[in-house]
Design a protein around this motif. Structure first.
Motif, PDB file in Angstrom:
ATOM      1  N   GLY A 141       0.781  -1.226   0.000  1.00  0.00           N
ATOM      2  CA  GLY A 141       0.000   0.000   0.000  1.00  0.00           C
ATOM      3  C   GLY A 141       0.809   1.270   0.000  1.00  0.00           C
ATOM      4  O   GLY A 141       0.241   2.361   0.130  1.00  0.00           O
ATOM      5  N   SER A 142       2.127   1.193  -0.134  1.00  0.00           N
ATOM      6  CA  SER A 142       2.971   2.385  -0.115  1.00  0.00           C
ATOM      7  C   SER A 142       3.953   2.333  -1.272  1.00  0.00           C
ATOM      8  O   SER A 142       4.428   1.257  -1.654  1.00  0.00           O
ATOM      9  N   ASP A 143       4.277   3.497  -1.846  1.00  0.00           N
ATOM     10  CA  ASP A 143       5.295   3.572  -2.885  1.00  0.00           C
ATOM     11  C   ASP A 143       6.585   4.192  -2.367  1.00  0.00           C
ATOM     12  O   ASP A 143       7.497   4.471  -3.136  1.00  0.00           O
ATOM     13  N   SER A 144       6.694   4.382  -1.052  1.00  0.00           N
ATOM     14  CA  SER A 144       7.892   5.013  -0.503  1.00  0.00           C
ATOM     15  C   SER A 144       8.496   4.273   0.683  1.00  0.00           C
ATOM     16  O   SER A 144       9.616   4.586   1.101  1.00  0.00           O
ATOM     17  N   LEU A 145       7.801   3.295   1.247  1.00  0.00           N
ATOM     18  CA  LEU A 145       8.288   2.572   2.417  1.00  0.00           C
ATOM     19  C   LEU A 145       8.728   1.165   2.036  1.00  0.00           C
ATOM     20  O   LEU A 145       8.067   0.491   1.233  1.00  0.00           O
ATOM     21  N   VAL A 172      12.633   1.640   5.805  1.00  0.00           N
ATOM     22  CA  VAL A 172      13.240   2.733   5.047  1.00  0.00           C
ATOM     23  C   VAL A 172      12.141   3.596   4.447  1.00  0.00           C
ATOM     24  O   VAL A 172      11.191   3.074   3.847  1.00  0.00           O
ATOM     25  N   ASN A 173      12.288   4.906   4.588  1.00  0.00           N
ATOM     26  CA  ASN A 173      11.373   5.866   3.965  1.00  0.00           C
ATOM     27  C   ASN A 173      12.129   6.577   2.853  1.00  0.00           C
ATOM     28  O   ASN A 173      13.053   7.353   3.108  1.00  0.00           O
ATOM     29  N   MET A 174      11.736   6.337   1.602  1.00  0.00           N
ATOM     30  CA  MET A 174      12.445   6.912   0.463  1.00  0.00           C
ATOM     31  C   MET A 174      12.060   8.360   0.189  1.00  0.00           C
ATOM     32  O   MET A 174      12.649   9.007  -0.674  1.00  0.00           O
ATOM     33  N   ASN A 175      11.094   8.900   0.909  1.00  0.00           N
ATOM     34  CA  ASN A 175      10.742  10.313   0.745  1.00  0.00           C
ATOM     35  C   ASN A 175      11.703  11.240   1.482  1.00  0.00           C
ATOM     36  O   ASN A 175      11.674  12.455   1.272  1.00  0.00           O
ATOM     37  N   LEU A 176      12.559  10.685   2.324  1.00  0.00           N
ATOM     38  CA  LEU A 176      13.465  11.492   3.136  1.00  0.00           C
ATOM     39  C   LEU A 176      14.815  11.683   2.441  1.00  0.00           C
ATOM     40  O   LEU A 176      15.136  10.988   1.471  1.00  0.00           O
ATOM     41  N   ASN A 177      15.566  12.642   2.938  1.00  0.00           N
ATOM     42  CA  ASN A 177      16.936  12.890   2.490  1.00  0.00           C
ATOM     43  C   ASN A 177      16.997  13.164   0.991  1.00  0.00           C
ATOM     44  O   ASN A 177      17.853  12.648   0.272  1.00  0.00           O
ATOM     45  N   GLY A 178      16.072  14.002   0.512  1.00  0.00           N
ATOM     46  CA  GLY A 178      16.096  14.372  -0.899  1.00  0.00           C
ATOM     47  C   GLY A 178      15.830  13.230  -1.848  1.00  0.00           C
ATOM     48  O   GLY A 178      16.297  13.241  -2.991  1.00  0.00           O
ATOM     49  N   GLY A 179      15.091  12.218  -1.413  1.00  0.00           N
ATOM     50  CA  GLY A 179      14.784  11.072  -2.264  1.00  0.00           C
ATOM     51  C   GLY A 179      15.796   9.951  -2.185  1.00  0.00           C
ATOM     52  O   GLY A 179      15.610   8.912  -2.829  1.00  0.00           O
ATOM     53  N   ARG A 209      -1.513  -8.416  -2.447  1.00  0.00           N
ATOM     54  CA  ARG A 209      -0.910  -7.194  -1.890  1.00  0.00           C
ATOM     55  C   ARG A 209       0.080  -7.501  -0.779  1.00  0.00           C
ATOM     56  O   ARG A 209       1.211  -7.008  -0.793  1.00  0.00           O
ATOM     57  N   ASP A 210      -0.310  -8.295   0.204  1.00  0.00           N
ATOM     58  CA  ASP A 210       0.520  -8.557   1.371  1.00  0.00           C
ATOM     59  C   ASP A 210       1.583  -9.609   1.060  1.00  0.00           C
ATOM     60  O   ASP A 210       1.572 -10.231  -0.009  1.00  0.00           O
ATOM     61  N   TRP A 211       2.484  -9.812   2.017  1.00  0.00           N
ATOM     62  CA  TRP A 211       3.605 -10.745   1.820  1.00  0.00           C
ATOM     63  C   TRP A 211       3.677 -11.750   2.969  1.00  0.00           C
ATOM     64  O   TRP A 211       3.579 -11.373   4.142  1.00  0.00           O
ATOM     65  N   TRP A 212       3.891 -13.023   2.597  1.00  0.00           N
ATOM     66  CA  TRP A 212       4.296 -14.043   3.562  1.00  0.00           C
ATOM     67  C   TRP A 212       5.815 -14.126   3.573  1.00  0.00           C
ATOM     68  O   TRP A 212       6.437 -14.247   2.514  1.00  0.00           O
ATOM     69  N   ILE A 213       6.415 -14.079   4.767  1.00  0.00           N
ATOM     70  CA  ILE A 213       7.853 -14.316   4.922  1.00  0.00           C
ATOM     71  C   ILE A 213       8.008 -15.564   5.781  1.00  0.00           C
ATOM     72  O   ILE A 213       7.508 -15.606   6.919  1.00  0.00           O
ATOM     73  N   LEU A 214       8.651 -16.585   5.248  1.00  0.00           N
ATOM     74  CA  LEU A 214       8.874 -17.825   5.983  1.00  0.00           C
ATOM     75  C   LEU A 214      10.295 -17.842   6.523  1.00  0.00           C
ATOM     76  O   LEU A 214      11.251 -17.572   5.792  1.00  0.00           O
ATOM     77  N   VAL A 215      10.437 -18.181   7.803  1.00  0.00           N
ATOM     78  CA  VAL A 215      11.730 -18.184   8.484  1.00  0.00           C
ATOM     79  C   VAL A 215      11.913 -19.557   9.126  1.00  0.00           C
ATOM     80  O   VAL A 215      11.134 -19.951  10.012  1.00  0.00           O
ATOM     81  N   ARG A 216      12.913 -20.274   8.709  1.00  0.00           N
ATOM     82  CA  ARG A 216      13.120 -21.639   9.171  1.00  0.00           C
ATOM     83  C   ARG A 216      13.941 -21.656  10.464  1.00  0.00           C
ATOM     84  O   ARG A 216      14.898 -20.897  10.626  1.00  0.00           O
ATOM     85  N   LYS A 217      13.553 -22.546  11.355  1.00  0.00           N
ATOM     86  CA  LYS A 217      14.361 -22.800  12.539  1.00  0.00           C
ATOM     87  C   LYS A 217      15.571 -23.650  12.122  1.00  0.00           C
ATOM     88  O   LYS A 217      15.542 -24.328  11.100  1.00  0.00           O
ATOM     89  N   GLY A 218      16.644 -23.596  12.911  1.00  0.00           N
ATOM     90  CA  GLY A 218      17.843 -24.363  12.578  1.00  0.00           C
ATOM     91  C   GLY A 218      17.545 -25.835  12.388  1.00  0.00           C
ATOM     92  O   GLY A 218      16.880 -26.468  13.238  1.00  0.00           O
TER      93      GLY A 218
END
Length: 603
Positions: A141-145, A172-179, A209-218
């Motif tokens: 839902g964002s084009d800058s974060l 990260v916010n890409m609208n900051l620091n002059g782009g 739209r949303d994302w699944w991130i899978l993180v494996r245990k050792g």
């Protein structure tokens, strides 16, 4: 006109509601089409070293042909490598697991010292040695974060084996620091556990739209997999699942994990010394984020801890890469292990300065699979038509010349161009899959092998080969009657829409399979332009075999030819006797054109 007619008979408040719907549909179009977040790859070795063979590398997929540049990044990469572009393919930032660099290759504001714990300090000058140790996702839902997921390395509970003890995110916010962007949230703890060594990847939720991130245990401790869900509200921990199989190995493992581009399969490739490689294949539910284990098998031919897994654009062919062999498996088969096919064996080539064996693979936006070398090298490998079965997948070893040495790295990307699961219970946002056409190809003499690289659920394919013939196959192989350049078009469609992609395909009467060092998709630089007494040519890598530089006048007559010896990377070319005017030049290796352009000669 429709809006005007509507205004004549509809209250203003309803007009506003309908107008908002129109705007919303336009936003959906942007969401599904302009997703070029993986179009710039940053890698390299000692990014600001004055040594002529050291420096940064930028692989740019924004043009019809791959462009590779020598860039002074200042960053050194080991295995950990992640970058991100905006939706239009412009580089935003990248990381080696130690710090974040912006598009100007400077440390991003507040982007220093990420993973600042454990043993990370040992790798401050080299980058973290963790395959898939970082992952960058656009905020829904964002084009800058943007969210960067990452973790440090530390000793295991036994004080010996290294592992990932925590998973963090940075925002990260890409609208900051002059782009140029700034880190606005840093070292935000998500998980604290004995986690697998790297193996970070993600897949779009079924809502598109949303994302699944899978993180494996050792792997030495359990088969648990954490499920994180990235939404417009932030990162949600949805718990963990015992994903199977019921096999625990005493040794930890490196390797990687990968989702199929269509999001239906998840594959884990664990690389260890005994047993050497373990492959686990799962079904994936994009609504719930749950895995269902399908097959487990081992492969006892890894000599060292190199390699990984990648899947073809059509989600059928699984490629398991070991240091010396690349295997293909058919994920559509009932017995996947039984389909094991060798598609490449290391050919003995010694690059610079070590053997150019196989390392980590990554599917690129052009539909090819690129494979880093398993050692510091100026070459990469590529699978040109990965949708094709067997040897028709066209593995080209050490065929991608790099302007600098690369130290094992290749960026870690998910599939950013996956739409919603139409008709599912989770298809709740009103998004539709409007297909986007694309293809890659490989020519051998007069035969061209095509590989579909279309996105957003195409259901039908219509090929126009540019010679009066066509095909409705997804991945056809076509034989041309004569050499030449053909304008090939692919039209894909489904119940929502259709799209057409066209490109010129050059067909020669000589094979391209032996052109090992100067790939057709590399840049050949010629300067100055205009020129007078001589010109200079720069190749992306030293030649294995001699090349020819040819100069043609405006009516196509050859006026000059020079042989460039094997081993050369730069050459001066005399223009003595060449009259002033506009000329066309070509560089050919074993008869095949690998570079061309225009030059003006002035006296």
């Amino acid at each position: 006109m429709k809006l005007q007619a509507l205004a004549a008979s509809t209250p203003f408040c309803l007009i506003m509601k309908k107008t908002i719907c129109i705007v919303h549909l336009l936003c959906i179009s942007v969401l599904l089409f302009a997703q070029k977040h993986d179009y710039a790859w940053v890698l390299g070795y000692y990014g600001q070293s004055p040594h002529p063979d050291l420096g940064g590398i930028l692989m740019d997929f924004n043009q019809d042909s791959l462009l590779i540049y020598d860039v002074a990044t200042g960053m050194d990469f080991n295995f950990t490598d992640a970058s991100i572009c905006d939706a239009e393919g412009n580089l935003l930032f990248y990381t080696n697991g130690i710090y974040i660099a912006d598009a100007t290759h400077e440390v991003m504001e507040n982007g220093d010292s990420i993973n600042n714990s454990g043993l990370t300090y040992l790798y401050e000058d080299t980058g973290l040695p963790v395959p898939q140790g970082a992952l960058i996702l656009p905020a829904p839902g964002s084009d800058s974060l943007y969210y960067l997921f990452h973790g440090p390395i530390d000793f295991g509970p036994n004080g010996l084996n290294t592992h990932i003890p925590k998973l963090f995110y940075a925002k990260v916010n890409m609208n900051l620091n002059g782009g140029l962007g700034a880190v606005i949230e840093k070292d935000q703890l998500l998980i604290e556990d004995t986690l697998a060594y790297g193996k970070l990847t993600a897949c779009k939720h079924a809502n598109g739209r949303d994302w699944w991130i899978l993180v494996r245990k050792g792997e030495r401790f359990s088969r648990d997999v954490y499920r994180l869900l990235l939404t417009p509200q932030g990162v949600l921990n949805m718990g963990k699942q015992d994903a199977g199989p019921d096999i625990i190995y005493a040794q930890g493992a490196v390797g990687n994990v990968v989702f199929s581009p269509d999001g239906t399969k998840y594959v884990s490739h664990e690389i260890r010394f005994n047993p050497l490689s373990a492959i686990d294949i799962y079904d994936f539910d994009r609504c719930t984020g749950q895995l269902q284990h399908l097959e487990h098998f081992t492969m006892d031919d890894s000599i060292f801890l190199d390699g990984g897994a990648a899947i073809s654009p059509d989600s059928r062919n699984l490629y398991i890469v070991t240091q010396n062999i690349i295997y293909q498996f058919d994920l559509w088969a009932s017995d996947i292990e039984a389909t094991k096919t060798v598609v490449a064996e290391y050919d003995g080539f010694i690059g610079y300065p070590y053997a150019s064996k196989f390392g980590i693979p990554q599917l690129a936006p052009n539909g090819k699979i690129y494979i880093a070398s398993a050692s510091t090298d100026t070459f990469m490998h590529v699978i040109n038509t990965p949708n094709q079965l067997g040897w028709n997948s066209r593995v080209a070893q050490h065929s991608i010349g790099l302007p600098n040495l690369n130290d094992l790295s290749i960026p870690n990307f998910p599939n950013y161009r996956l739409g919603p699961l139409d008709g599912s219970l989770c298809d709740t946002l009103g998004l539709d899959n409007h297909p986007k056409a694309g293809f890659t190809y490989f020519t051998e003499e007069l035969e061209v092998t095509f590989s579909d690289n279309s996105y957003y659920r195409p259901e039908a394919w219509a090929w126009d080969f540019g010679d009066g013939s066509g095909s409705s196959e997804r991945n056809p192989i076509h034989a041309y009657a004569l050499p030449g350049e053909y304008y090939v078009c692919l039209t894909v469609s489904n119940e929502y829409d259709s799209d057409t992609f066209c490109r010129w395909v050059e067909v020669d009467s000589v094979t391209t399979a032996s052109v090992a060092i100067l790939h057709p998709q590399m840049t050949v630089q010629v300067w100055p332009n205009p020129a007078s007494s001589e010109m200079h040519i720069s190749l992306p890598a030293p030649l294995l075999t001699p090349a020819e530089w040819r100069l043609y006048n405006a009516v196509g007559q050859e006026v000059h030819r020079t042989v460039i010896p094997a081993g050369q990377r730069e050459q001066s070319l005399s223009l003595a006797g060449v009259p002033p005017g506009l000329y066309f030049w070509q560089v050919r290796v074993e008869g095949r054109r690998v570079g061309s352009g225009k030059v003006v000669v002035e006296k």
